[in-house]
Design a protein around this motif. Sequence first.
Motif, PDB file in Angstrom:
ATOM      1  N   LEU A  57       0.817  -1.206   0.000  1.00  0.00           N
ATOM      2  CA  LEU A  57       0.000   0.000   0.000  1.00  0.00           C
ATOM      3  C   LEU A  57       0.853   1.260   0.000  1.00  0.00           C
ATOM      4  N   ALA A  58       1.925   1.282   0.777  1.00  0.00           N
ATOM      5  CA  ALA A  58       2.807   2.451   0.803  1.00  0.00           C
ATOM      6  C   ALA A  58       3.434   2.676  -0.566  1.00  0.00           C
ATOM      7  N   ASP A  92      -8.312   5.422   1.183  1.00  0.00           N
ATOM      8  CA  ASP A  92      -8.735   6.345   0.139  1.00  0.00           C
ATOM      9  C   ASP A  92      -8.079   5.945  -1.181  1.00  0.00           C
ATOM     10  N   LEU A  93      -8.895   5.451  -2.097  1.00  0.00           N
ATOM     11  CA  LEU A  93      -8.391   5.070  -3.423  1.00  0.00           C
ATOM     12  C   LEU A  93      -8.823   6.065  -4.493  1.00  0.00           C
ATOM     13  N   ASP A 100      -6.323   0.759 -11.539  1.00  0.00           N
ATOM     14  CA  ASP A 100      -5.276   0.782 -10.511  1.00  0.00           C
ATOM     15  C   ASP A 100      -5.843   0.417  -9.133  1.00  0.00           C
ATOM     16  N   ALA A 101      -7.052   0.860  -8.846  1.00  0.00           N
ATOM     17  CA  ALA A 101      -7.689   0.507  -7.576  1.00  0.00           C
ATOM     18  C   ALA A 101      -7.946  -1.000  -7.510  1.00  0.00           C
ATOM     19  N   VAL A 107      -3.428  -6.962  -5.089  1.00  0.00           N
ATOM     20  CA  VAL A 107      -2.115  -7.048  -4.448  1.00  0.00           C
ATOM     21  C   VAL A 107      -2.255  -7.144  -2.928  1.00  0.00           C
ATOM     22  N   VAL A 108      -3.161  -6.363  -2.343  1.00  0.00           N
ATOM     23  CA  VAL A 108      -3.361  -6.378  -0.897  1.00  0.00           C
ATOM     24  C   VAL A 108      -3.906  -7.735  -0.454  1.00  0.00           C
TER      25      VAL A 108
END
Length: 137
Positions: A57-58, A92-93, A100-101, A107-108
């Motif tokens: 996420l970072a 917040d996306l 991309d969201a 990925v998360v």
Amino acid sequence: MTELWVERTGGRRYTGKSSRGAEVLIGSEDVEGVFTPGELLKIALAACSGMSSDVPLARRLGGDYQATIKVSGPPDREQERYPLLQEVLEIDLSGLSEADADRVRTVVNRAIDQVCTVGRTLKSGTEVTFEIADKRP
């Protein structure tokens, strides 16, 4: 390895401790200022998911991104277990395209599935042993 233990501090009240100096107050639901063991289980799951997803996420949202992971699940008192634990990651996306969201979500989820030890343990089950040690002087 970090040692963990609890010490009784009163009726149905304990303090969880670690050899690294951390402490957490544990007790019944009717006691103010403490976590119940079930609440700690839920918090451990949410924290593990957060830590497992932190780097991806970072990388995608920037190192100062804000996140809240809510976790819930009522107990089944007949079986004395949690049949379902539900986590919701609030981030917040809005700065990302929908593609991309969606990629962030993928990925998360993958990161949590691969490295969240608490979640993996709960999903697979684990053997628990218990013994009583006589501590006579």
